[in-house]
Design a protein around this motif. Structure first.
Motif, PDB file in Angstrom:
ATOM      1  N   VAL A 189      -1.613  12.657  48.381  1.00  0.00           N
ATOM      2  CA  VAL A 189      -2.520  14.028  47.202  1.00  0.00           C
ATOM      3  C   VAL A 189      -1.396  14.071  45.827  1.00  0.00           C
ATOM      4  CG1 VAL A 189      -4.041  14.668  48.651  1.00  0.00           C
ATOM      5  CG2 VAL A 189      -1.841  15.714  48.105  1.00  0.00           C
ATOM      6  N   VAL A 216      -8.598  19.191  45.958  1.00  0.00           N
ATOM      7  CA  VAL A 216      -7.815  18.760  46.090  1.00  0.00           C
ATOM      8  C   VAL A 216      -7.226  17.056  45.949  1.00  0.00           C
ATOM      9  CG1 VAL A 216      -6.077  16.995  47.986  1.00  0.00           C
ATOM     10  CG2 VAL A 216      -7.794  18.768  48.386  1.00  0.00           C
ATOM     11  N   CYS A 261      -2.990  20.459  45.777  1.00  0.00           N
ATOM     12  CA  CYS A 261      -3.699  21.359  46.324  1.00  0.00           C
ATOM     13  C   CYS A 261      -3.578  22.463  45.646  1.00  0.00           C
ATOM     14  CB  CYS A 261      -3.632  21.310  47.746  1.00  0.00           C
ATOM     15  SG  CYS A 261      -5.970  22.338  48.550  1.00  0.00           S
ATOM     16  N   ALA A 273     -11.976  15.353  52.199  1.00  0.00           N
ATOM     17  CA  ALA A 273     -11.260  16.068  50.597  1.00  0.00           C
ATOM     18  C   ALA A 273     -11.101  14.585  49.281  1.00  0.00           C
ATOM     19  CB  ALA A 273     -10.037  15.372  50.383  1.00  0.00           C
ATOM     20  N   TRP A 316      -1.684  19.463  52.693  1.00  0.00           N
ATOM     21  CA  TRP A 316      -1.720  19.414  51.779  1.00  0.00           C
ATOM     22  C   TRP A 316      -0.282  18.794  51.119  1.00  0.00           C
ATOM     23  CZ3 TRP A 316      -6.088  17.585  51.685  1.00  0.00           C
ATOM     24  CH2 TRP A 316      -6.638  18.573  52.321  1.00  0.00           C
TER      25      TRP A 316
END
Length: 96
Positions: free
Chosen positions: A58, A67, A61, A34, A49
């Motif tokens: 992150v 993502v 998502c 990603a 995620w």
């Protein structure tokens, strides 16, 4: 871990990546993919995620399965020298 506009705490991020790699290797592989491909689509309900978001790796998502990363985190994960979460044995796992 990551606040927009601030530097990444490399040690903390690498430790978090190692945790993800140890707990969910397949999820770790998806996380690296990603970071390297902005347009790849994943199942947004995968556990990795939520874990990565909780760790500040992150942003989200989204429901389309793309993502979202803070750009400095994306650059950090795309750097081949930093993909492996292990400080002791670089490039043993996590290099694709």
């Amino acid at each position: 871990m990551l606040v927009r506009g601030k530097k990444i705490d490399r040690t903390a991020v690498l430790r978090n990546l190692q945790t993800i790699e140890d707990d969910d290797y397949d999820g770790f592989v998806l996380l690296v993919q990603a970071a390297r491909n902005r347009h790849i689509v994943f199942d947004p309900d995968l556990a990795v995620w939520g874990v990565a978001q909780h760790m500040g790796i992150v942003v989200d998502c989204n429901h389309g399965g793309v993502v979202e990363f803070d750009e400095s985190m994306r650059d950090f994960l795309r750097d081949s020298n930093n993909v492996d979460g292990s400080d002791k044995h670089p490039f043993v796992k996590g290099r694709y």
